[in-house]
Design an enzyme around this catalytic site. Structure first.
Site, PDB file in Angstrom:
ATOM      1  CB  CYS B  98      -4.976  -6.684   3.937  1.00  0.00           C
ATOM      2  SG  CYS B  98      -6.646  -7.041   3.366  1.00  0.00           S
ATOM      3  CG  HIS B 229      -2.883  -6.550  -0.575  1.00  0.00           C
ATOM      4  ND1 HIS B 229      -2.493  -7.405   0.433  1.00  0.00           N
ATOM      5  CD2 HIS B 229      -4.230  -6.495  -0.513  1.00  0.00           C
ATOM      6  CE1 HIS B 229      -3.559  -7.858   1.069  1.00  0.00           C
ATOM      7  NE2 HIS B 229      -4.632  -7.316   0.516  1.00  0.00           N
ATOM      8  CD  GLU B 231       1.055  -7.548   0.202  1.00  0.00           C
ATOM      9  OE1 GLU B 231       1.003  -6.299   0.217  1.00  0.00           O
ATOM     10  OE2 GLU B 231       0.065  -8.258   0.466  1.00  0.00           O
TER      11      GLU B 231
END
Lengths: 1000, 267
Positions: B98, B229, B231
């Site tokens: 990002c 994302h 994560e």
């Protein structure tokens, strides 16, 4: 020297910002424009040579998508140019970052210049196709900029081309000599009040007189003479007292003595609603619940979620600033409430945010009083502000709601909440500890002080009037705050300070004044305080509400290490004084005492208010009339109108602009269902990576019910906020509540002739709250009240309906047990809890009201804490067996909306048999369908589990029955008296659900 | 192959805000994780030479003022250019998620390959405002290009992950388009979950990127930037339909980090 850079997207690329402007001009202002393009302007006020300017332009320009110029870019064949910049002193976050960018680029520090560089930003809007200048001006002031904080220049393209390059910058500040003159208090009452009004002190006559009396005491006079203070108060002392005694900070109405009389003539006297209703019930519960760590006396409440971790929760409102400048006011609201947990105990880490707004209808067609913004504009600005504030801070949003009622046109309600997490101890010290010792250094951390936010506390303690001060508006800066917050947690863990509090309303006056109570005194050297620009008077320094600041008490031996860490983190931290134990709050400027107030008078000298409250219940419509009116509607189309009402329709596109997943801890997101477009009853998230325990959050609000009785409203709201936690898998006994009262002015006066009734409503609300707290064993851990939600602008008084937001927080050991709303086709639907027929304040009657243009006031649902408790307990047992696929707490719209919600959530049909619903005897099916009875749950379970679930409820004496099922058909079908009474296609439902906000 | 856990440096501060979950992802993947304030890294640039992976986490560095990632990239260029160039030249892995992706693009690290000195190269791509002009948080389906040199997506076909951004629309400079396409430098594309085909339709494609790109790598495959994302999908319960779907115990996003650690371990 000013250097102007202009940057634009290449012509070949779309400009989404310009397109959005064109779109909004059409939708909001009915202005048809051919095209809009935007450009950025950055003006650097810095001594730069040619090489630096060349490098700067290159660095500021993305060669792939942008073009730029030092000076001006050529103007295309547009018709108009609108330039929007900030007024002097208004926070320009991008400008501040641009100055950092310049220093990085040149590998220099700001102090290496004789005058550190500054930067100022502007936006240019190039307009094609507007008819005349008046239209363009309207576009500028009603859509693109807020004249209160921004400077607008409208030029025809010819004028723009002919003019010199604009090198002006809004440089604030002046060369006034700082001083704190005496304010002579006049002896006539009228003159005293005039003084209070002229200085925006919001002090009442008894309060002004109390100050006068204090200063006339001989020993006070003698002491003042000794330190060189005049007999009368200095302007600074008066401002500090006004701020400390403001309704906003002192909660005078909640602490007043109230003589209450009900409709039957029954009378009683209440000495402080805060003590008798709010804290006493929680204190009684504290004997049973072992997890209340700190309630009501810190910036936020603290509870123990398990043996290692405490949770902290606070919800605030930021109504008045959001009315004046929706974006700046609301971003300050969210960034401001973040500082509450950060300033609780010795400082909590920020976990998640919540939001909730009450607005007038964005489609409102009537006149807006002069000086107020259209609700559509308020809504747009508030959303953007809170979105930016939370998203840029990297804190996920857990919950949000919107309520619409045109009585919020005078003052919108903007609720923002933050949950924080605190280890139970750090280095062996309990983290709720709030000790301050004499000799500790007062350190201010974070942003600098400017004139922004001066008089915020006193101003929000008054009705909105035309001349409300523009400085009361601040613009929050999430990045400065994020950097400060990270620094503070690092300093906390290293043990570099003793305690912490935030600078919110009232600024240093409030934060240091409150901490001084713990030590026994404080003295500040105001010339040490870092300022954004020169020219602030000492009183402005002390009451400024400039944002992103915290105050620390630092032991002398840790000061150097703390300041050093701050430097390494590029966070400003400054020692500005010392805590003492001599009983005074003393302020000096350049060595001279400019104010000295005894703490006993500052905190205990404000006279108590004494108020009358008298309750008259409203006239209600006869049941038969309501039945007849309902019977005349077509239920199928009524259901579709209901799902398309502003209150109940989809806000998915708006909600998805709020980041709800940063941190990677989300479990039940704000939007649930198979398509992710239905609001979750409650949200669930992990708190720590690698651990399975989690926090559950919910809330409830229902201002419409207050029209009938704020007491019934309170019971209904409290029950719902708790039920929602249970529906997501939470359990009674592990739920804490927060109260946020937003009331219209309840003090009887010429401009508030119905003050006694409004105050009576407050008493009834508080009574109900105390009962519900004890019945459900959900203690209140924190709360806030905002008591002047009226507008007098344009000669029209608009008061909000009495509003109470209850926010609830539960916690669970294992988030994999959480429930969301993903029912399966084939599931059976079981209603648990009884349906009573009361329709007052319901969505159904609101819809009729909208259609008929006349009010339908009917008896409101009564909520029993005991039966709500019993129902919640049964549902906890059922959910613990794992038998349910989905669990929903019906609310506004009753069973009707619950059925539609399950259909939307499953993206499939639902069948309901209203005859099977456990309900009061003789209730007609329409009432069964639309009544918003509290204490109910709708469960979606496998067929095999039906008998077991019904039996579990029966054992506990709670009504429960199978009332229908989730189908594979594409219709919602309602049956009653053995007939189909309504049928709605799922596709039509979805279409109408999404329709209202599709273009906003 | 060495069994030593590779060192992962995750710079923090200035509005970077996904460091905790990025650290958790690498920790679970077997990395030796060092979150480090950017200013501390600038003070001790030698730390970079001893690391194998640099992760530029998501967030709003400097508030996205002046454009996402621009101010952070400017600071890295000004204060860390030398050690960073050497790290990349020595085969270090860099992942930017990002805001980290936006920063890598602005540094000229991605797509790279047009100049010998990657870091000081002029950017040849950009991430601009989403086509619909708004920030968007939602889950997307990504399809992996099996022919991409990207080391992070090895063995993967498809991935469901959240996106949360306002400036994620990839624009590639004309002179770099061929290079990006021919070398398969788009390892991940937004796709229609039903058909598995790349799509430009909102919201399956949240931003209207060039070639529906959700990420971009360099020709070595060791530098990856992506808008979504991974994560934020470390737990089964992160998935919006976790109560209904048969996802495994771990979140599927972890795979990207496991691949990175594996590659770093092999050297």
């Amino acid at each position: 020297m000013i250097h102007r850079f202009e940057i634009a997207l290449k012509d070949t690329l779309d400009d989404p910002r310009g397109d959005a402007t064109q779109h909004q001009a059409r939708n909001f202002l009915a202005l048809g424009l051919e095209k809009v393009r935007t450009r950025h302007v950055i003006k650097f006020d810095a001594d730069l040579d040619d090489a630096a300017l060349v490098a700067l332009r290159a660095a500021l320009t993305d060669p792939v998508v942008e073009v730029s110029a030092l000076g001006q870019l050529p103007l295309p064949d547009c018709d108009w140019v609108i330039t929007v910049g900030f007024r002097p002193g208004v926070t320009d976050n991008v400008g501040r970052t641009a100055a950092v960018f310049l220093c990085d680029l040149l590998k220099r520090t700001p102090s290496s210049w004789a005058t550190p560089p500054h930067a100022f930003t502007e936006t240019l809007y190039l307009i094609w196709g507007a008819a005349d200048e008046a239209e363009v001006r309207r576009l500028a002031s009603e859509l693109l900029a807020n004249p209160l904080i921004q400077h607008i220049e409208v030029q025809s393209s010819a004028d723009y081309r002919a003019a010199h390059v604009d090198l002006s910058v809004p440089r604030p500040g002046d060369q006034r000599r700082p001083e704190a003159p005496e304010i002579v208090l006049p002896h006539e009452d009228a003159a005293l009040l005039a003084l209070s009004r002229e200085r925006t002190l919001a002090l009442t006559l008894p309060e002004m007189k109390a100050i006068q009396a204090q200063l006339e005491q001989p020993e006070v006079r003698a002491q003042r003479e000794r330190v060189g203070l005049p007999a009368g108060p200095t302007d600074l002392e008066l401002e500090v007292l006004a701020q400390t005694w403001s309704e906003h900070c002192k909660h005078k109405i909640f602490n007043a003595t109230i003589h209450y009389r009900d409709e039957d003539g029954g009378e009683r006297t209440i000495r402080s609603l805060f003590h008798t209703a709010i804290t006493s019930s929680t204190k009684r519960l504290a004997k049973k619940l072992d997890w209340l760590v700190s309630v009501f006396h810190d910036n936020a409440g603290i509870v123990a979620a398990n043996k290692d971790w405490n949770l902290v929760f606070k919800v605030e409102t930021h109504n008045s600033p959001s009315a004046l400048d929706p974006y700046g006011g609301s971003i300050t609201g969210i960034v401001g409430v973040n500082r509450d947990p950060l300033g609780t105990g010795i400082g909590a880490e920020l976990l998640t945010n919540t939001w909730g707004y009450c607005f007038g209808s964005p489609f409102y067609q009537g006149d807006i009083p002069e000086g107020l913004h259209h609700p559509r504009r308020i809504r747009d600005g508030v959303h953007r502000g809170v979105i930016d504030g939370g998203n840029q801070s990297g804190i996920p949003y857990s919950r949000g709601f919107e309520v619409f009622d045109d009585r919020f046109i005078g003052k919108p309600l903007v609720f923002c909440g933050t949950v924080g997490v605190l280890p139970k101890t750090i280095k062996g010290r309990p983290t709720e500890d709030k000790e301050v010792r004499p000799g500790d250094v007062v350190v201010m951390v974070g942003g600098r002080i400017g004139k922004d936010g001066i008089h915020g506390a006193t101003f929000s303690s008054e009705a909105l009037q035309k001349e409300s001060p523009s400085q009361a508006v601040q613009i929050g800066d999430p990045i400065t705050q994020r950097m400060m917050a990270e620094f503070l947690i690092e300093a906390r863990d290293a043990g570099l300070y003793r305690t912490i509090t935030d600078n919110g309303a009232g600024g240093l006056s409030s934060s240091v004044g409150e901490m001084a109570e713990r030590a026994g005194g404080a003295e500040l050297e105001l010339e040490q305080a870092p300022l954004k620009y020169a020219g602030l008077m000492p009183w402005e320094i002390i009451v400024s509400e400039a944002q992103e600041r915290m105050t620390l008490a630092v032991p002398q031996e840790d000061l150097e290490a703390l300041l050093d860490l701050a430097t390494r983190r590029e966070v400003e931290a400054t020692a500005i004084g010392r805590f003492t134990n001599d009983g005074f709050f003393r302020l000096r400027y350049a060595g001279q005492v400019v104010g000295e107030l005894p703490l006993s008078f500052l905190h205990g000298g404000c006279p108590l208010m004494e108020l009358d409250a008298r309750w008259e219940p409203p006239q209600l419509t006869v049941d038969d009339e309501v039945n007849a009116r309902l019977a005349s509607t077509n239920t199928s189309s009524f259901l579709l109108d209901m799902i398309a009402s502003l209150e109940l329709c989809s806000k998915e596109l708006t909600c998805r602009q709020y980041d709800h997943e940063v941190k990677g801890l989300s479990v039940v997101k704000p939007l649930t269902g198979m398509r992710g477009d239905v609001p979750a009853d409650a949200t669930v998230m992990r708190v720590r990576h690698g651990e399975n325990w989690g926090v559950v959050l919910a809330d409830a609000i229902a201002p419409r019910l207050s029209d009938i009785d704020p007491g019934l409203m309170t019971r209904w709201v409290f029950d719902l906020a708790v039920r929602r936690i249970v529906a997501a898998g939470g359990t009674l006994g592990r739920i804490a509540g927060l109260d946020n009262f937003c009331w219209p002015d309840p003090v009887q006066s010429a401009s508030t002739p119905d003050g006694e009734q409004k105050l009576a409503g407050l008493v009834r609300s508080c009574d109900a709250l105390a009962e519900m707290v004890e019945a459900l064993e959900v203690p209140l851990i924190s709360g806030k009240d905002s008591m002047k939600n009226d507008s007098l602008r344009g000669g029209v008084k608009i008061s909000i309906p009495p509003t109470l937001l209850i926010s609830t927080m539960g916690w669970m050991d294992d988030v994999s047990q959480a429930m969301d709303l993903t029912p399966c086709p084939g599931d059976e639907l079981i209603m648990i809890g009884e349906t009573c027929g009361a329709l007052g304040g319901s969505s159904a009657l609101a819809l009729l009201h909208e259609r008929d243009g006349q009010g339908w006031m009917a008896p409101a649902p009564r909520t029993s804490g005991a039966s709500s408790r019993a129902t919640c307990k049964v549902v906890e047992t059922i959910l613990a067996t794992g038998l349910a696929h989905a669990c929903h707490a019906p609310h506004a719209g009753g069973l009707a909306l619950a059925a539609l919600t399950l259909s939307l959530a499953a993206n499939t049909g639902v069948e309901i048999d209203l005859d099977a619903l456990p309900a009061a005897d003789g209730l007609g099916w329409r009432r069964k369908l639309f009544a918003e009875s509290s204490g109910r749950f709708l469960l979606s379970i496998e067929t095999e589990a039906v008998d077991q679930v019904v039996a579990l409820a029966a054992q506990a004496g709670v009504p429960a029955a199978r009332i229908g099922m989730m189908t594979s058909e594409q219709y919602v079908v309602l049956r009653a008296e053995s007939e189909c009474v309504a049928q709605v296609a799922v596709s039509a439902l979805k279409e109408r659900y999404e329709e209202p906000f599709r273009d906003l | 192959m060495t069994s030593k856990a590779p060192t992962v440096i995750i710079p923090t501060g200035f509005g970077i805000n996904c460091e905790a979950e990025t650290a958790e992802a690498f920790r679970r993947a077997g990395g030796n994780v060092q979150p480090l304030h950017l200013n501390d890294l600038v003070q001790q640039p030698g730390l970079l030479a001893r690391a194998q992976i640099l992760a530029l986490a998501g967030g709003f560095s400097f508030g996205d003022h002046l454009g996402a990632g621009r101010v952070l990239a400017n600071r890295l260029r000004a204060r860390l250019a030398e050690p960073l160039s050497r790290f990349v030249a020595d085969g270090g892995l860099v992942i930017g998620i990002c805001n980290g992706f936006q920063t890598m693009v602005r540094l000229g690290l991605l797509p790279g390959g047009l100049s010998s000195n990657k870091l000081l190269a002029k950017p040849s791509a950009s991430l601009v405002d989403n086509a619909h002009g708004r920030f968007y948080d939602g889950w997307v389906t990504l399809m992996v290009d099996p022919n991409s040199p990207c080391v992070y997506t090895r063995g993967m076909e498809r991935l469901e992950v959240p996106v949360r951004h306002g400036e994620g629309r990839l624009i590639v400079a004309e002179q770099a388009e061929q290079h990006v396409v021919n070398k398969h430098l788009i390892p991940l594309r937004y796709a229609d979950p039903e058909t598995g085909k790349a799509t430009q339709r909102f919201p399956q494609n949240p931003n209207g990127s060039f070639q529906a790109a959700a990420g971009l790598c360099d020709t070595t495959g060791r530098l990856l930037g992506l808008m979504p994302h991974p994560e934020a999908f470390l737990y089964r319960e992160n998935h919006p339909l976790w109560r209904r779907s048969g996802e495994t115990d771990e979140g599927a996003g972890l795979r990207i980090f496991i691949n990175a650690v594996e590659v770093a371990r092999r050297g």
